[in-house]
Design an enzyme around this catalytic site. Structure first.
Site: not given
Ligand code: OGA
Ligand code: NI
Length: 190
Positions: A130, A140
Site C-alpha cells: 500500500h 490529510r
Molecule cells: C503507514 C501507512 C497509510 C496512510 O503508516 O504504514 O501505510 O494512509 N499509512 O497514512
Molecule cells: Ni503502511
C-alpha cells in the site's frame, strides 16, 4: 494550552482510540489464527502494549502534479495494522496486481495484514502493498496502530513445511533497515 507529548495524547481523542484499537488488534489476530486452526495465546504473550505503537501521519498538501508519494509503496513489518484515514483520502493498495484507491470513510477502520502474519500463517494471509498519495490542496491525517511483538519474539510458521525460515522480529527489523539503506526500498520477506 501548552502541548507536551503527554497531554497531546491525553487531551485529544488519541488515547481512547489507542486503547480501543489495541483490544481490536488482539481480537483480530486471535480470530485470524483460529481460522487457521490455531487457538493460542501467542499474540497476547508476544505483542504486549509496550511493543505496539500508534503513528499519526500528517500529509501536507502537495500541488506538484506528479507521482509524489506521501508514503512510498510498502508492506507493514508487523502482524497487522489498524488504520484510520480522514475524509481527504489517499490510501491506495494493490489488489489483483492493480493499484486501487481506498474510498475514505471516517466511520471505518482499514485492517492491513503485515509481513509477520504472512510468515506466521505460512503465506495463508498475505501482507498487502500500500501507499499514500498526496492531495494537491488539502492536508490529510491518518492514524495507524501497529500490532508488533517484542524484538526477541521468534516468528515461526504455524504449519509445515514452512515457506520461510524462522527469524526474530529484531532480525527482521534490522534486515528492513539494511535493505532500505542499500536499495532505497524495503525488500520484505524472502
Ligand atoms: C503507514 C501507512 C497509510 C496512510 O503508516 O504504514 O501505510 O494512509 N499509512 O497514512
Ligand atoms: Ni503502511
Amino acid at each position: 494550552m501548552i502541548l507536551t507529548p503527554r497531554n497531546v495524547l491525553t487531551s485529544t481523542p488519541m488515547e481512547p482510540f489507542a486503547t480501543k484499537v489495541a483490544i481490536l488488534a488482539q481480537k483480530l489476530a486471535e480470530i485470524l489464527a483460529e481460522k487457521l486452526g490455531h487457538k493460542s495465546s501467542f499474540f497476547q504473550e508476544s505483542c504486549l502494549p509496550s511493543n505496539c505503537y500508534l503513528r499519526l501521519n500528517r500529509y501536507p498538501p502537495c500541488p506538484i502534479p506528479s507521482d509524489i508519494y506521501g508514503l512510498m509503496p510498502h508492506t507493514d513489518s508487523d502482524f497487522l495494522t489498524i488504520l484510520h484515514q480522514d475524509q481527504v483520502g489517499g490510501l491506495q493498495l494493490v489488489k489483483d496486481g492493480q493499484w486501487i484507491a481506498v474510498k475514505p470513510n471516517p466511520e471505518a477502520l482499514v485492517i492491513n495484514i503485515g509481513d509477520l502474519f504472512q510468515a506466521w500463517s505460512n503465506d495463508c494471509y498475505k501482507s498487502v502493498k500500500h501507499c499514500a498519495v498526496t492531495h494537491p490542496t488539502k492536508e490529510r491525517f491518518s492514524a495507524a496502530y501497529f500490532l508488533c511483538p517484542s524484538y526477541e519474539t521468534v516468528i515461526e510458521s504455524c504449519s509445515l513445511p514452512s515457506v520461510y525460515r524462522k527469524f526474530s522480529f529484531r532480525e527482521y527489523r534490522q534486515k528492513v533497515q539494511e535493505d532500505v539503506q542499500l536499495h532505497g526500498y524495503k525488500v520484505g520477506l524472502s
